[in-house]
Design an enzyme around this catalytic site. Structure first.
Site: not given
Lengths: 331, 325
Positions: B131, B62
């Site tokens: 999440h 990322e």
């Protein structure tokens, strides 16, 4: 090779040495001037000088073309000067003036000139590496034939983004030249205590072509870069070039370097890239006076830039506030 | 409204497709976005349409993906990055905060960074603490970033088009729980970043919200209507910049406000809005402005716990009653 060919080759090498020296002496004069200006409180903030590392900047820049781009580090003055950044705009920026390349908003650690493909020095160790990766991707997608150069120091070898970038550049065969200026120091610590691997080993792990060069020999750096670049332009994938050099000044200007052995610092004079280049130039037929003239020209250029910066106005706060976004201040 | 019925996630895909069709400089980057079509299928079909140069599966990196988008944006492309879950932006914070947000300013306005980072936030899927988070307030705090958060398919389409066309870096926050929601999408409708919409008109209280809690507030407004209380619901649609004018205008009619969001209440988007109402709207207020948002805890996993965490219709109704009492 015939005698005539040898002479022609010798003349070409001498011309390259002169061009490299011209760049290196400008960088050196700039850095020495900044050191004085910093001591006299004319330069605010933090500056990180590249004295002793000028050969890397000059050598890499000599292999770059107009469409290429680069991202550099907190110790990036040499790289942007070698790339041809406007010296007046450079001093105005570092001295916090309105006419600075970044209008006084970035300073030494953020000097940029997008028109020259200079995507900025950077205040975050290693951060320029993946920015250059993206620039290389843009060159590939846009088919510019351009190369992106990521300058980084050996301290950045421990940053995760280098490892991520090596992986992606290799996967996608991007035109990315990764130039490590290995000066042996990660800020205040020897890199030998900071990094368990070697850059060569790291490049090898990703199947990336690698070369190590004497980073204090501008012609050697130039030769290595010129050897690497054609493959980059034709889609062979990334290249890692490790330039072994020395950091003469502290991590930042004003750093007393008490963590360093005095003998080590004294020994650096023998490696000085400008002194070595001067010897090579004179061996190649130049006179000492000719080399002195190059130094004087650079010094004059720097003094003129400092005078222009001193005469320049201070930047507008309102203009800065209005320029956070392209279309003005937020709603 | 005219248009084609589609799901929110399809509206995202359609906006990407229509943008890419018009502008060759748009490239997509992200994990599993190409061959797999995206974890939530927001990029389905785009690899076939535009090829692997422009629709690029990245490794799970990322930090460097988002940094690469900055470098690409400074070299003539318009990258749209997908971060699979908003929680994972933690790995890319240097790229967002120190690089993308600041490049324009710290380079003296020489150029801008035309990139979009798409990321789904939100709970309700038992996805657990890493999440499910809504982290938009972090990004709205950073000068140089824009933060957009559409609630319905039409806005998802139009605001994504606007975000891609925007010259500055935009964080485009989607909601996992809204991806399946259907609505009509008219591709000719344009949206402007920073403009809220009055989703339901009302005279008694202003509910200020964005994202999935727009629907929580609309349900609360329905429930309140049965008691004769007419709540106005404002969908901010954009967090940075946010539409003060629309909110203050509504307050000048209702004189009461409740700010509702899914994210943690403490130091959140609601705090900024309430502070602005207390400051610029002080003379209009007939009651304290209340907030309904998540408690100060990580998003829990078990359904029973997550239900306790989520903003409920009942909590919004109760807050409105309190402002009217």
């Amino acid at each position: 090779m015939s005698n005539k060919q040898t002479q022609l080759a010798g003349a070409e090498v001498q011309d390259r040495r002169l061009a490299l020296y011209r760049t290196m002496t400008l960088v050196r004069q700039v850095e020495q001037a900044l050191s004085r200006l910093f001591a006299d409180s004319e330069v605010p903030g933090f500056i990180h000088l590249s004295v002793g590392q000028e050969a890397v900047a000059a050598g890499i820049a000599s292999a770059m073309e107009a469409q290429d781009s680069l991202a550099t580090t907190h110790r990036g003055h040499g790289h942007v000067l070698a790339r041809g950044i406007d010296v007046d705009g450079f001093f105005k920026e570092i001295m916090g003036r309105a006419g600075g390349l970044c209008q006084g908003r970035g300073g030494s650690m953020h000097v940029a000139d997008l028109s020259l493909g200079i995507l900025g020095a950077n205040g975050i160790v290693g951060a320029g590496i993946p920015i250059a990766l993206g620039s290389a991707m843009a060159h590939a997608v846009r088919k510019t034939q351009g190369v992106a150069v990521a300058f980084f120091g050996d301290g950045a070898m421990a940053e995760g983004v280098l490892h991520e970038t090596l992986n992606m550049a290799a996967l996608w065969k991007l035109p990315l030249l990764l130039v490590c200026e290995n000066n042996g120091w990660s800020e205040f610590s020897p890199t030998s205590r900071q990094f368990a691997a070697t850059l060569e080993g790291l490049a090898s792990a990703f199947g990336i072509a690698y070369a190590r060069v004497d980073g204090n020999d501008a012609l050697a750096v130039s030769d290595a870069a010129r050897a690497a670049v054609p493959g980059l332009r034709t889609g062979n994938g990334p290249f890692v070039l490790e330039c072994i050099t020395h950091r003469v000044r502290g991590h930042f200007e004003g750093d007393p370097q008490k963590y360093r052995d005095a003998e080590e610092i004294q020994s650096l004079a023998a490696h000085d890239p400008l002194a070595r280049a001067r010897v090579a130039l004179i061996e190649g037929g130049a006179t000492a006076e000719q080399v002195d003239t190059l130094d004087a020209e650079a010094a004059g250029r720097v003094e003129a830039a400092i005078a222009a910066a001193r005469a320049d106005t201070l930047p507008s706060f309102e203009a800065a506030l209005a320029d956070v976004y392209t279309h003005g201040a937020r709603a | 409204m005219s248009g084609t019925e589609m799901r929110y996630v399809q509206a995202v895909a359609q906006a990407l497709r229509d943008s890419m069709e018009q502008d060759q400089s748009i490239v997509l980057l992200g994990e599993d976005i190409a061959a797999a079509g995206g974890s939530f299928k927001a990029t389905r079909g785009l690899l076939d349409a535009y090829g692997p140069e422009r629709v690029r599966d990245t490794p799970i990196s990322e930090a460097s993906i988002v940094s690469a988008a900055v470098g690409a944006a400074l070299t003539g492309l318009k990258p749209v990055v997908e971060i699979m879950f908003m929680d994972f932006i933690t790995l890319a914070m240097d790229a967002l905060v120190n690089q993308a947000a600041k490049a324009r300013f710290m380079f003296g306005g020489q150029g801008s960074v035309p990139m979009v980072l798409r990321a789904p936030h939100g709970g309700g899927l038992n996805a657990g603490p890493q999440h499910s988070q809504c982290l938009e307030a972090w990004l709205a705090h950073v000068p140089g970033l824009k933060v957009v958060c559409p609630a319905d398919p039409q806005d998802a389409y139009a605001l994504l088009r606007a975000s891609i066309e925007d010259p500055d870096p935009v964080v485009f926050v989607e909601h996992k729980g809204l991806y399946a929601r259907k609505g009509l999408v008219d591709p000719t409708v344009r949206a402007e970043i920073g403009k809220a919409r009055v989703t339901r008109a009302g005279r008694d209280v202003t509910l200020v919200t964005y994202g999935a809690t727009v629907f929580t507030c609309l349900q609360a407004a329905d429930a309140l209507a049965t008691e004769g209380i007419e709540a106005e619901v404002i969908d901010l649609r954009s967090i940075q910049p946010w539409d003060r004018a629309t909110v203050l205008e509504s307050l000048s009619r209702t004189h009461r406000a409740v700010v509702v969001h899914e994210a943690v209440q403490a130091f959140g988007v609601g705090a900024e809005i309430v502070a602005t109402l207390a400051d610029e709207g002080f003379d209009e207020l007939d009651a304290p402005v209340l907030r309904v948002a998540a408690p100060f805890m990580p998003v829990p996993f078990a359904s029973s716990l997550e239900q306790g965490y989520a903003v409920s219709v009942d909590a919004v109704v109760a807050a409105v009653r309190k402002t009217l009492s």
